[in-house]
Design a protein around this motif. Structure first.
Motif, short mmCIF file in Angstrom:
data_model
loop_
_atom_site.label_atom_id
_atom_site.label_comp_id
_atom_site.label_asym_id
_atom_site.label_seq_id
_atom_site.Cartn_x
_atom_site.Cartn_y
_atom_site.Cartn_z
N LYS A 137 -2.83 15.82 -10.39
CA LYS A 137 -1.58 15.19 -10.83
C LYS A 137 -1.25 13.98 -9.94
O LYS A 137 -0.85 12.92 -10.42
CB LYS A 137 -0.43 16.22 -10.78
CG LYS A 137 0.83 15.71 -11.42
CD LYS A 137 1.92 16.77 -11.48
CE LYS A 137 3.23 16.12 -11.90
NZ LYS A 137 4.39 16.91 -11.51
N LEU A 138 -1.45 14.17 -8.65
CA LEU A 138 -1.19 13.08 -7.72
C LEU A 138 -2.12 11.89 -8.00
O LEU A 138 -1.70 10.73 -8.01
CB LEU A 138 -1.39 13.57 -6.28
CG LEU A 138 -0.79 12.67 -5.21
CD1 LEU A 138 0.67 13.02 -5.00
CD2 LEU A 138 -1.53 12.81 -3.88
N GLU A 158 0.84 -1.20 0.00
CA GLU A 158 0.00 0.00 0.00
C GLU A 158 0.88 1.25 0.00
O GLU A 158 1.61 1.50 0.97
CB GLU A 158 -0.90 -0.03 1.25
CG GLU A 158 -1.72 1.22 1.48
CD GLU A 158 -3.02 1.24 0.69
OE1 GLU A 158 -3.26 0.33 -0.14
OE2 GLU A 158 -3.79 2.19 0.91
N PRO A 159 0.82 2.05 -1.08
CA PRO A 159 1.67 3.25 -1.12
C PRO A 159 1.50 4.11 0.14
O PRO A 159 0.39 4.41 0.55
CB PRO A 159 1.20 3.97 -2.38
CG PRO A 159 0.76 2.86 -3.27
CD PRO A 159 0.10 1.87 -2.35
N GLY A 160 2.62 4.47 0.73
CA GLY A 160 2.59 5.28 1.95
C GLY A 160 2.87 4.45 3.19
O GLY A 160 3.02 5.01 4.28
N ARG A 181 -1.09 9.84 -11.03
CA ARG A 181 -0.02 8.88 -10.71
C ARG A 181 -0.61 7.64 -10.01
O ARG A 181 -0.29 6.50 -10.31
CB ARG A 181 1.00 9.58 -9.80
CG ARG A 181 2.27 8.79 -9.53
CD ARG A 181 3.15 8.66 -10.75
NE ARG A 181 2.85 7.48 -11.56
CZ ARG A 181 3.07 6.22 -11.19
NH1 ARG A 181 3.59 5.96 -10.02
NH2 ARG A 181 2.77 5.23 -11.98
N LEU A 182 -1.52 7.93 -9.09
CA LEU A 182 -2.13 6.85 -8.32
C LEU A 182 -2.96 5.93 -9.22
O LEU A 182 -2.95 4.71 -9.07
CB LEU A 182 -3.00 7.47 -7.23
CG LEU A 182 -3.06 6.77 -5.89
CD1 LEU A 182 -1.70 6.33 -5.41
CD2 LEU A 182 -3.70 7.71 -4.86
N PHE A 210 0.81 16.65 2.44
CA PHE A 210 1.18 17.29 1.17
C PHE A 210 1.00 18.79 1.27
O PHE A 210 -0.01 19.26 1.79
CB PHE A 210 0.31 16.75 0.03
CG PHE A 210 0.39 15.26 -0.13
CD1 PHE A 210 1.41 14.69 -0.88
CD2 PHE A 210 -0.53 14.43 0.50
CE1 PHE A 210 1.50 13.30 -1.01
CE2 PHE A 210 -0.45 13.05 0.37
CZ PHE A 210 0.57 12.49 -0.39
N SER A 256 -2.50 5.00 0.42
CA SER A 256 -3.03 5.64 -0.78
C SER A 256 -4.50 5.33 -1.07
O SER A 256 -5.18 6.10 -1.75
CB SER A 256 -2.19 5.26 -2.00
OG SER A 256 -2.37 3.88 -2.28
N ILE A 290 -3.33 12.33 3.50
CA ILE A 290 -3.94 11.03 3.24
C ILE A 290 -3.70 10.23 4.52
O ILE A 290 -2.55 10.03 4.91
CB ILE A 290 -3.30 10.34 2.01
CG1 ILE A 290 -3.62 11.16 0.75
CG2 ILE A 290 -3.80 8.91 1.87
CD1 ILE A 290 -3.05 10.60 -0.54
N HIS A 331 -2.16 -0.58 -13.15
CA HIS A 331 -1.05 -1.52 -13.31
C HIS A 331 -1.21 -2.73 -12.40
O HIS A 331 -0.88 -3.85 -12.77
CB HIS A 331 0.27 -0.78 -13.01
CG HIS A 331 1.48 -1.64 -13.11
ND1 HIS A 331 2.16 -2.08 -11.99
CD2 HIS A 331 2.14 -2.15 -14.17
CE1 HIS A 331 3.19 -2.83 -12.38
NE2 HIS A 331 3.20 -2.87 -13.69
N HIS A 373 -2.49 5.33 -12.37
CA HIS A 373 -1.58 4.47 -13.14
C HIS A 373 -1.18 3.27 -12.29
O HIS A 373 -1.09 2.14 -12.78
CB HIS A 373 -0.33 5.25 -13.56
CG HIS A 373 -0.54 6.06 -14.81
ND1 HIS A 373 -0.27 5.55 -16.06
CD2 HIS A 373 -1.01 7.30 -15.00
CE1 HIS A 373 -0.56 6.47 -16.97
NE2 HIS A 373 -1.02 7.54 -16.36
N PHE A 374 -0.96 3.54 -11.02
CA PHE A 374 -0.59 2.44 -10.11
C PHE A 374 -1.70 1.40 -10.02
O PHE A 374 -1.46 0.20 -10.22
CB PHE A 374 -0.28 3.03 -8.72
CG PHE A 374 -0.22 2.01 -7.61
CD1 PHE A 374 0.86 1.13 -7.52
CD2 PHE A 374 -1.22 1.93 -6.65
CE1 PHE A 374 0.92 0.19 -6.50
CE2 PHE A 374 -1.17 0.99 -5.63
CZ PHE A 374 -0.09 0.12 -5.55
#
Ligand SMILES: Cc1cc2nc3c(=O)[nH]c(=O)nc-3n(C[C@H](O)[C@H](O)[C@H](O)COP(=O)(O)O)c2cc1C
Ligand code: SF4
Lengths: 157, 438
Positions: free
Chosen positions: B333-334, B87-89, B337-338, B325, B289, B285, B344, B340-341
């Motif tokens: 923008k953030l 998990e991002p973060g 990016r998320l 942030f 993420s 956050i 994927h 795309h994650f």
């Protein structure tokens, strides 16, 4: 071909699971090491034979996981985290910086096959961002200067 | 940080704590010696008293999970540790494995004893090769010391621990996908109740399986040492004890911190050194993420960090990845990016998530490239509604929720990116079914 040592390693691994198939991910790791950093079709076939699995199944598993390289990568695979925690503290600039230094774009390998540069999803070092990994090793709080130093040192190896 | 008791992190910085001798000099394996003399039900009762809830994201009470293990069942039981930390973060489990691997190993032995498992698998994400080496070393030392293997401490209890390396897939953190992956399959989730039994009845190799996060299992150790009742003195009514938080982003001292549940977010910000270089913060956050963002205003900074308060404010405590942030960060923008994650990492098994995450990504890309249309904003929300609750596993929701949070508070930032001529009167008609979007 798997070395005798790799085969012994595999045999020991298989014993740790109630079903042979569970050794598939570990076996693919061993295969990747044996074949110099990626898993070509013959590596997949060898794994399939060793574990008595249909080759298609092994291929299906190998292609699902991003860390099994399907094509050769450079000797040093630089994977820079570009997920959000790293992004907001300069990951994109860092990737560009390393790319400029190596003369390649993200996703490419240098002509001498020494370096591959990739973006990576969250590497789990968010408190020490930005970070990157090269092989098994993590580098944290990476500044452009530190990145230069790392690349220079590896270039000399 | 005096008012934050360090229950898990007490000895973290002691040099050599990753070695068994130093660990044992600092209360190491005392919980095991105590627990092995207890009957499993008493251990589970201590967990009940402690109020411990799963630290992997969902916050499910650990004692209820363990209590579900069949009492008279002739199949082997398994303990599986979720060390996929994708998990991002979130970067706390890595710290446990690197600096205090024996606490994880000790927790695994106690948990295995309590659920009568003779095999434990620690599934670690593929990238964590250093933590894997650290845990493997600890496991070897524990075997040598007689804490693992046959007849542990003369009790007749046998246990083997195997460290299993994943190979790069966020979805493998989802517990049923993790089980598939452990069994040598693609990391796709499996059927859940009501169409299939819970893992506790039929998990890996159709056997009763308990799957817990690294931090959850490590926390069992101090709970046994100090007692469940003592542990539960910390925290709030329903969010008990302390939890590890990875505080990252625009703060002066990003790090992993052990924080009492219910601590105000503002206090956590202070503990992490305040806003980076004093620059005003825009949003945060709270728990990784997948958890919807909150503006960094007084109203939200004053909120208590616990499961209930986060839930009541439309977000979640999640896995404890608290990110701050500042004004420099563009929300769209953030989110791009998320997305795309998530696109994927979508395993591709179900349509709402596989297609939906791709559309969310494409629409974000087009908005960022200046080609956004006014309808896109409602379209994003419509897609989110079609993913949320309609996906096979929670990854779909995890992708949709951040957008819903971003739109709730920062829709203006999206609008500012839409070319003027498109900001017209066009009305958006919600689509009846997800599959109809082109
Ligand atoms: C997409 C997805 C990814 C997840 N990743 C993780 C993870 O990396 N680590 C983890 O412990 N739990 C993760 N979870 C939660 C697990 O499914 C599960 O709830 C947890 O391992 C249970 O352990 P606990 O009760 O100790 O928290 C994830 C869930 C989803 C839907
Ligand atoms: S929601 Fe569906 S496609 Fe997405 S990860 Fe889960 S099962 Fe796979």
């Amino acid at each position: 071909m798997f070395s005798e040592e790799a085969k012994t390693q595999l045999d020991n691994l298989i014993k740790k699971y109630p079903k042979k198939k569970a050794a598939l991910l570990p076996a693919l790791w061993i295969a990747q090491e044996q074949y110099g950093g990626y898993v070509p079709p013959e590596a997949l076939r060898e794994v399939a034979e060793y574990l008595d699995l249909p080759p298609a199944e092994v291929e299906g598993v190998a292609t699902f996981y991003t860390m099994y390289n399907k094509t050769p990568v450079g000797k040093y695979h630089i994977e820079v985290c570009h997920n959000i925690a790293c992004m907001v503290v300069g990951a994109d600039d860092l990737i560009e910086h390393i790319g400029d230094k190596l003369g390649i774009e993200k996703g490419d390998t240098t002509a001498d096959r020494k370096f591959t540069l990739s973006g990576a999803e969250c590497l789990g070092a968010c408190a020490n961002a930005p970070c990157l990994m090269i092989g098994p090793k993590y580098y944290e709080n990476v500044t452009p200067e530190l990145a230069d130093k790392i690349v220079d040192e590896l270039s000399r190896k | 940080m005096s008012e934050q008791p360090q229950i898990l992190f007490k000895y973290r910085t002691v040099p050599g704590y990753d070695n068994i001798d130093v660990y044992q000099k600092n209360e190491g394996y005392t919980a095991l010696r105590k627990a092995i003399k207890m009957v499993p039900d008493d251990i589970i009762n201590e967990l009940k008293l402690s109020g411990l809830r799963g630290r992997g994201g969902a916050g499910f009470p650990t004692h209820i999970k363990w209590n579900g293990i069949p009492k008279n069942w002739d199949r082997p039981h398994y303990l599986v540790i979720n060390a996929d930390e994708g998990e991002p973060g979130t970067a706390k489990d890595r710290e446990i494995m690197n600096l205090m691997p024996h606490m994880l190993v000790e927790g695994c032995i106690i948990a295995s004893w309590a659920i009568r498992a003779n095999n434990c698998y620690i599934y670690v994400r593929g990238e964590y090769m250093e933590p894997i080496a650290s845990v493997r070393k600890a496991v070897e030392q524990a075997y040598a010391a007689g804490f693992l293997g046959k007849n542990i401490l003369g009790t007749g209890f046998d246990l083997d621990i195997t460290v299993h390396q994943g190979a790069g897939s966020y979805e493998c953190g989802e517990e049923s996908a993790l089980m598939s992956s452990l069994m040598g399959e693609r990391g796709m989730p499996r059927h859940k109740p009501p169409s299939a039994p819970l893992p506790v009845i039929s998990g890996v190799w159709n056997s009763p399986t308990i799957i817990n996060n690294v931090e959850t299992i490590a926390t069992v150790v101090p709970i046994i040492n100090i007692g469940g009742a003592e542990y539960s003195k910390w925290g709030t009514e329903r969010s008990k004890g302390t939890k590890l938080f990875t505080i990252s982003g625009h703060v002066n001292k990003p790090a992993n911190y052990e924080i009492v549940l219910g601590t105000p977010i503002r206090k956590m910000l202070e503990i992490a050194g305040g806003p980076l270089n004093g620059k005003p913060l825009k949003f945060l956050i709270p728990g990784g993420s997948s958890t919807p963002l909150l503006p960094a205003t007084d109203q939200y900074l004053n909120l208590a960090m616990d499961y209930e308060t986060m839930g009541a404010n439309g977000t979640m405590l999640g896995s404890g990845g608290l990110m701050f942030f500042n004004e420099d960060v563009s929300v769209p923008k953030l989110m791009t990016r998320l997305m795309h994650f998530y696109a994927h990492e979508s395993c591709g098994k179900c349509t709402p998530c596989r297609e939906g995450t791709n559309w969310l990504t494409k629409i974000h890309d087009r908005i960022m490239a200046g080609g956004g249309r006014y309808e896109d904003l409602d379209l994003l929300l419509d897609i989110c509604n079609n993913i949320g609750g309609r996906s096979f596993c929670a990854l779909g929701d995890a992708a949709a929720m951040p957008i819903q949070g971003a739109m709730r508070f920062f829709r203006n930032e999206y609008e500012a990116l839409i070319p003027k001529e498109s900001l017209s009167k066009r009305v958006f008609t919600p689509l009846p079914i997800a599959g109809a979007v082109r």
